[in-house]
Design an enzyme around this catalytic site. Structure first.
Site, short mmCIF file in Angstrom:
data_model
loop_
_atom_site.label_atom_id
_atom_site.label_comp_id
_atom_site.label_asym_id
_atom_site.label_seq_id
_atom_site.Cartn_x
_atom_site.Cartn_y
_atom_site.Cartn_z
N ASP A 233 0.81 -1.30 -0.01
CA ASP A 233 0.10 0.02 0.21
C ASP A 233 1.01 1.13 0.05
O ASP A 233 1.99 1.36 0.70
CB ASP A 233 -0.82 0.05 1.32
CG ASP A 233 -1.82 1.18 1.51
OD1 ASP A 233 -2.81 1.59 0.32
OD2 ASP A 233 -1.60 2.11 2.34
N GLU A 263 0.96 -0.30 -4.90
CA GLU A 263 0.09 0.78 -5.21
C GLU A 263 1.04 2.02 -5.22
O GLU A 263 1.38 2.53 -4.14
CB GLU A 263 -0.75 0.98 -4.10
CG GLU A 263 -1.68 2.01 -4.55
CD GLU A 263 -2.22 2.79 -3.40
OE1 GLU A 263 -3.35 3.52 -3.48
OE2 GLU A 263 -1.99 2.73 -2.14
#
Length: 511
Positions: A233, A263
């Site tokens: 993340d 991400e």
């Protein structure tokens, strides 16, 4: 031969906070496999600041739903044992599991500390807007419910370089923690001058003991869960050199087949290229640029030129490192990065990621099963299932594009001998009813093809010269292919196994 692989993001922002999600995953594993899904990305598995938190407000990385902390033993999604059981059930069904890791920050500290900070401009984190002063910050993590089980590491303000709340003054801000050799990490995205700081207590990866603890945790987690990979993340906010080190250590620990996708929410291709270079192409990235192209196409309608849909996208320039998606939990309505692809274009958008040669496509749980919360959205399982079936059984072989009209584009996949009946012709319109004359090969002469989406009910016969004209409804998609016994009731045949990554002779990743 390797079948096409397809990932599902197995959550949306408002998935029920009933502690049953891991059980749902275990129960649905056979159904997902039958639909053509052979990997799932699951939400953060670690204890967060509350039982309702999605997991991105991470508190204790070593509590997977085992200790009584933050008012609960389980996480939003269930207990540690239920998680382990769900992953085991997925693996039994040939489904790989990728776990979402939140390594940028920590939230919900157990105690406050007093330390010196400098307040910076939120829109330019390199600009100081105060002299050094003391605040009382929530930065001390002692984990009273877990103690020293699994790790004796306790976090304090020296392990962070920023926070956002002064308990003494009762106010928010972006406060850079002051101290010797303390500053923002430089190997991060340059938005807002320096985008090291995102939220809560920001982990300082310039500290060697922090890096060591996070690497040990990553190894512990994969040993504990036996998962197949990680989704990282918010990596544009994390020291890129640490991401490189982390990926190398996880691969060393689990082998070349351990899969990592990050991400890196930046639609600038040059920034993506620089990041991939920095991490030695050890991980894949979500194709944010393509997502925004699909969003623009949905907004633009017939004014959007479909011939340019893949221009300046990661899947076009770095197909071996591109994870393609239509929407996710952040882009769904009312969330942080809202950029929802409209219903009328949703099936076409999924055809663009599922039925082409390049990219590792992700089906979003919210698109497939629907979205809860204050603004519910109905799922589109019936629209996506035929595309999953076509990906699993038809979308193989050489690809020829017919991107020669701004409102009607098409492509063919020629098929391969190893998959009987494979090959397909896809046509998409964002304007009026259209058609596309495309070549399938003289060996296809006389074959009668049907539209697997059932948007068109007629059949198309391929001519003696191997050409045929494939129609499409206005604002729609049609997927033409040779019918088979399973066509009327799609059920993906068993795929190879949960292994996601192989390498060809050139060393390029393939799926």
């Amino acid at each position: 031969m390797k079948r096409n692989h397809t990932m599902m993001q197995f959550f949306e922002w408002h998935v029920a906070a009933d502690g049953q999600h891991w059980k749902r995953l275990a129960q649905m594993a056979p159904e997902l496999k039958a639909a053509g899904i052979d990997s799932v990305w699951v939400p953060p598995v670690t204890k967060a600041i509350s039982p309702e938190d999605t997991g991105y407000g991470v508190y204790d990385l070593y509590d997977l739903g085992e200790f009584d902390q933050k008012g609960t033993i389980r996480t939003k999604y269930g207990t540690k044992q239920e998680l382990i059981d769900a992953i085991a059930e997925c693996l039994r069904n040939g489904i790989a599991v990728y776990v979402d890791l939140v390594m940028n920050h920590k939230a919900g500290a157990d105690e406050t500390e007093v330390f010196e900070v400098i307040e910076v401009d939120p829109n330019n984190r390199n600009k100081e807007i105060s002299a050094p002063f003391e605040i009382e910050g929530w930065t001390k993590f002692t984990f009273p419910g877990r103690g020293d089980t699994y790790s004796s590491f306790k976090w304090n303000h020296t392990h962070f370089n920023g926070t956002d709340f002064d308990a003494k003054g009762g106010r928010n801000g972006v406060f850079r923690i002051n101290g010797e050799n303390k500053n923002w990490n430089q190997n991060v995205d340059d938005e807002f001058g320096n985008y090291d700081y995102l939220m809560f207590a920001n982990i300082d990866y310039s500290q060697q003991e922090v890096r060591r603890e996070m690497l040990e945790w990553g190894k512990w987690l994969v040993d504990t869960l036996q998962c197949s990979g990680y989704r990282l993340d918010a990596i544009k906010h994390i020291n890129h050199e640490f991401i490189k080190e982390f990926a190398a250590e996880m691969t060393k620990k689990r082998g070349e087949d351990f899969y990592i996708v990050g991400e890196f929410w930046n639609s600038n291709l040059e920034a993506c290229r620089e990041f991939l270079n920095t991490v030695d192409y050890q991980i894949d990235l979500f194709d944010v640029s393509l997502h925004y192209k699909l969003y623009a196409a949905a907004l633009g309608g017939r004014d959007f030129d479909l011939t340019h849909i893949f221009d300046d996208t990661l899947v076009q320039t770095h197909p071996g490192n591109a994870v393609t998606f239509v929407d996710n939990h952040d882009s769904q309505p009312h969330e942080a990065l809202e950029s929802w692809v409209g219903d009328w274009f949703k099936q076409s958008a999924y055809a663009l990621i599922l039925l082409r040669r390049d990219g590792y496509p992700v089906v979003f749980y919210g698109d497939y099963y629907g979205i809860g919360g204050p603004a519910p959205v109905e799922g589109k399982k019936e629209a996506i299932d035929p595309l999953l079936y076509a990906r699993c059984h038809k979308a193989y072989g050489e690809q020829d594009d017919y991107f020669d009209h701004p409102n009607t584009i098409g492509w063919v996949r020629r098929g391969i001998e190893e998959v009987e009946g494979s090959g397909c012709a896809v046509v998409i319109s964002n304007g009026d009813n259209g058609e596309k004359r495309m070549f399938l090969g003289e060996e296809r002469a006389g074959e009668v093809w049907v539209d697997f989406t059932h948007n068109r009910r007629e059949s198309v016969t391929i001519g003696k010269d191997g050409w045929a004209v494939f129609p499409v409804n206005g604002g729609s998609v049609s997927v033409w292919a040779l019918p088979d016994e399973a066509e009327e009731k799609p059920a993906a045949q068993d795929l190879d196994d949960a292994e996601k990554i192989t390498k060809d002779s050139s060393g390029k990743k393939t799926r």
